[in-house]
Design a protein around this motif. Structure first.
Motif, PDB file in Angstrom:
ATOM      1  N   PHE A 196     -41.082  16.562   9.346  1.00 27.51           N
ATOM      2  CA  PHE A 196     -41.657  15.327   8.824  1.00 27.51           C
ATOM      3  C   PHE A 196     -43.176  15.439   8.697  1.00 27.51           C
ATOM      4  CE2 PHE A 196     -43.581  11.177   9.778  1.00 27.51           C
ATOM      5  CZ  PHE A 196     -43.089  10.432   8.721  1.00 27.51           C
ATOM      6  N   PHE A 197     -43.856  15.837   9.757  1.00 22.89           N
ATOM      7  CA  PHE A 197     -45.318  15.877   9.725  1.00 22.89           C
ATOM      8  C   PHE A 197     -45.845  17.044   8.890  1.00 22.89           C
ATOM      9  CE2 PHE A 197     -44.740  13.255  13.540  1.00 22.89           C
ATOM     10  CZ  PHE A 197     -45.630  12.230  13.269  1.00 22.89           C
ATOM     11  N   HIS A 198     -45.150  18.165   8.915  1.00 26.55           N
ATOM     12  CA  HIS A 198     -45.632  19.333   8.159  1.00 26.55           C
ATOM     13  C   HIS A 198     -45.617  19.063   6.654  1.00 26.55           C
ATOM     14  CE1 HIS A 198     -46.352  23.454   7.010  1.00 26.55           C
ATOM     15  NE2 HIS A 198     -45.223  23.469   6.296  1.00 26.55           N
ATOM     16  N   ASN A 199     -44.602  18.367   6.178  1.00 24.82           N
ATOM     17  CA  ASN A 199     -44.493  18.118   4.741  1.00 24.82           C
ATOM     18  C   ASN A 199     -45.341  16.930   4.278  1.00 24.82           C
ATOM     19  OD1 ASN A 199     -42.435  20.078   3.665  1.00 24.82           O
ATOM     20  ND2 ASN A 199     -41.230  19.162   5.336  1.00 24.82           N
ATOM     21  N   LEU A 200     -46.059  16.290   5.204  1.00 20.94           N
ATOM     22  CA  LEU A 200     -46.968  15.209   4.816  1.00 20.94           C
ATOM     23  C   LEU A 200     -48.420  15.572   5.080  1.00 20.94           C
ATOM     24  CD1 LEU A 200     -45.031  12.026   6.039  1.00 20.94           C
ATOM     25  CD2 LEU A 200     -45.287  12.855   3.696  1.00 20.94           C
ATOM     26  N   GLU A 201     -48.695  16.833   5.398  1.00 18.40           N
ATOM     27  CA  GLU A 201     -50.071  17.272   5.557  1.00 18.40           C
ATOM     28  C   GLU A 201     -50.758  17.354   4.204  1.00 18.40           C
ATOM     29  OE1 GLU A 201     -50.007  20.953   7.605  1.00 18.40           O
ATOM     30  OE2 GLU A 201     -49.466  20.068   9.557  1.00 18.40           O
TER      31      GLU A 201
END
Length: 553
Positions: A49-54
């Motif tokens: 989740f967080f990696h693809n919203l960086e």
């Protein structure tokens, strides 16, 4: 020595290898996630989740796969994933992937062993992961709450600024984007502007109106401090409203959130602490209008009690809202410890309720002269624990209120009249006619004196003592204080001595008289009295006329 060096090198190598292994594992996980979204465990789902919203790897379509979009339009998945990240950042939630379980069959033991994972039950209880089939996703309940949580995190349409501000520019300076720096400068300008405007309205507007209406002292000493603290509270609210929009780094913003959440209940506590002074000043004005002085003493006690309550409640809110501590166990401990404290402090509690009974029953008030056993003096202060009495030796006695509440108190301060009893002794050779006129004159002194009670006094010739004829002089003075009573005694006694001198009455004192034969060439020592009563009556009338002339002059 060689063994110690070997152990140190081995221990350092072990730590390095573990840290390097974790770094390699996380890099491998990111490499795997970048190729395909991994939802095999809470750890991998969160990382995906967080990696693809960086910013450097912005793929909201992949991040939306971590959401359980059951009952939601899949086209809104990208927007939902972005909003969820903005909620976590706006609330200052730090999520450390190293603390997230990396187990496919993980169960939460605190929730009946369900296959769910909470990030933070206290701050975001509605955001959690759940296992759907063989995959871990953000729960359908969480997805259904995203819009409400987003409006709660960015109220009053401040969320629109999240789209407008980044358009200013994304160049980085000192680790911040250009739009963040500009937004921060704008916020500082608004803070100073709002503070200056509020200060002008209060100092120049409210204070001016209060001075015109005659309440300038109240405005400067009571309302102005409240208004100034209120201005700081409004500034904190403004910061809490607009700072989340700047999307500061989570590590920095998490500390700012703690500071803001602490300042809000703290400033509210200070505001109510100042308001207590305003309320106390109002009750002081009401107390001044009453004749009783006990309510004047009650006002400071109420002020202290209210301030103590405000401080205690404010501290609890600071601990709960600011430091995010659970105060329920604390309150439970207080209730249990309160029983022990009550048992250990029975006398203190007894004195406290004794003070309440004193204020309710009002057996005396400040300034009253009271006696009770060895207690004899004037009440100076009534506190929650003890009463302070100034004795006639000018010493101070502190008596517990519990004892006063149970004692028999003689309140001399509530007397309407002050009794004066004295025995006037005259010599045995005073004839009855002169005694009658002397008693009439004493009664006229009582009637003519302005501060005596006219409907209840007794002046009679009532006793034959061993060396004197006794006249009872029993009167009441209508005066409030002992000092005025002494002054009245002085004036009345002076009048009695003048009356005796005018009528030729001699005061007796303990003596022994030897009667000897009267020689022709010697005059007797005994006074010679006129047998005619009219002579003494004329002297009495002359005395009374002289006294009346003195009063008229």
């Amino acid at each position: 020595m060689f063994k110690k060096q070997f152990l140190f090198v081995w221990f350092f190598s072990l730590i390095t290898s573990v840290a390097f292994g974790q770094l390699i594992t996380e890099q491998d996980d990111l490499r795997e996630i970048s190729e395909e979204v991994n939802l095999s465990s809470p750890y991998h789902t969160t990382l995906s989740f967080f990696h693809n919203l960086e910013e450097t790897n912005f793929h909201p379509d992949k991040a939306s796969k971590t959401l359980n979009l059951k009952g939601v339009d899949p086209a809104k998945g990208n927007q939902m994933s972005i909003k969820l990240k903005q909620i976590l950042e706006g609330k200052g939630i730090i999520i450390r992937t190293s603390d997230i379980p990396n187990e496919n069959n993980y169960r939460d033991t605190s929730s009946n062993s369900d296959q769910i994972f909470y990030f933070d039950k206290q701050k975001i209880p509605g955001v959690f992961l759940e296992k759907v089939g063989n995959q871990w996703k953000f729960s359908a309940f969480t997805v259904g709450q995203i819009n409400n949580l987003h409006r709660e995190t960015y109220p009053y349409s401040t969320a629109k600024l999240l789209d407008l501000l980044p358009k200013i520019g994304n160049q980085e300076y000192f680790g911040f984007h250009l739009w963040q720096l500009i937004g921060f400068l704008i916020l500082i300008f608004l803070v100073f502007l709002s503070h200056a405007l509020f200060t002008f309205l209060v100092d120049k507007g409210l204070l001016y109106l209060l001075k015109r209406t005659g309440y300038g002292y109240i405005g400067e000493n009571y309302l102005l401090p409240v208004a100034r603290i209120t201005s700081f509270y409004l500034i904190v609210l403004m910061l809490a409203l607009f700072l989340p929009v700047l999307q500061l780094p989570t590590e920095i913003w998490a500390w700012i959130v703690v500071i803001i959440n602490t300042l809000k209940p703290f400033l509210i506590t200070v505001i109510f602490y100042k308001i207590v002074d305003v309320v106390a000043a109002y009750f002081s004005k009401l107390a001044e209008r009453t004749e009783s002085t006990l309510d004047d003493q009650l006002v400071p006690l109420i002020r202290k009690s209210l301030k103590a309550v405000v401080v205690v409640i404010g501290t609890l809110f600071v601990l709960k809202e600011g430091l995010d501590l659970d105060i329920i166990p604390f309150l439970t401990g207080l209730s249990i410890g309160g029983v022990a404290i009550a048992l250990a402090a029975q006398d203190t509690i007894k004195n406290f309720f004794g003070s309440i009974m004193i204020f309710l029953d009002r057996p005396f008030q400040v300034g009253d002269w009271i006696t009770s056993g060895d207690l004899d003096g004037t009440v100076e202060e009534v506190g929650f624990r003890s009463t302070r009495v100034r004795t006639f030796r000018n010493s101070v006695m502190y008596i517990p209120n519990g004892k006063i509440a149970d004692a028999t108190i003689d309140n001399h301060g509530l007397r309407q009249y002050r009794r004066f009893y004295s025995t006037i002794t005259i010599t045995y050779d005073t004839p009855p006619e002169l005694i009658n006129e002397f008693v009439k004159g004493l009664r006229e002194i009582v009637i003519s004196y302005p501060k005596t009670r006219k409907d209840a006094f007794h002046v009679y010739f009532n006793n034959l003592s061993s060396f004197s004829l006794d006249i009872m002089f029993y009167v009441f003075f209508e005066v409030p204080t002992w000092g005025e009573e002494l002054e009245c005694r002085h004036e009345v006694l002076i009048q009695i001595m003048k009356l005796a001198e005018a009528l030729g009455v001699r005061f007796a004192f303990p003596t022994q008289t030897v009667h000897m034969e009267t020689f022709p060439e010697k005059k007797s020592l005994s006074p010679e009295f006129d047998p005619d009563a009219k002579t003494y009556q004329a002297k009495l009338n002359q005395f009374l006329q002289q006294e009346l002339k003195k009063k008229d002059n």
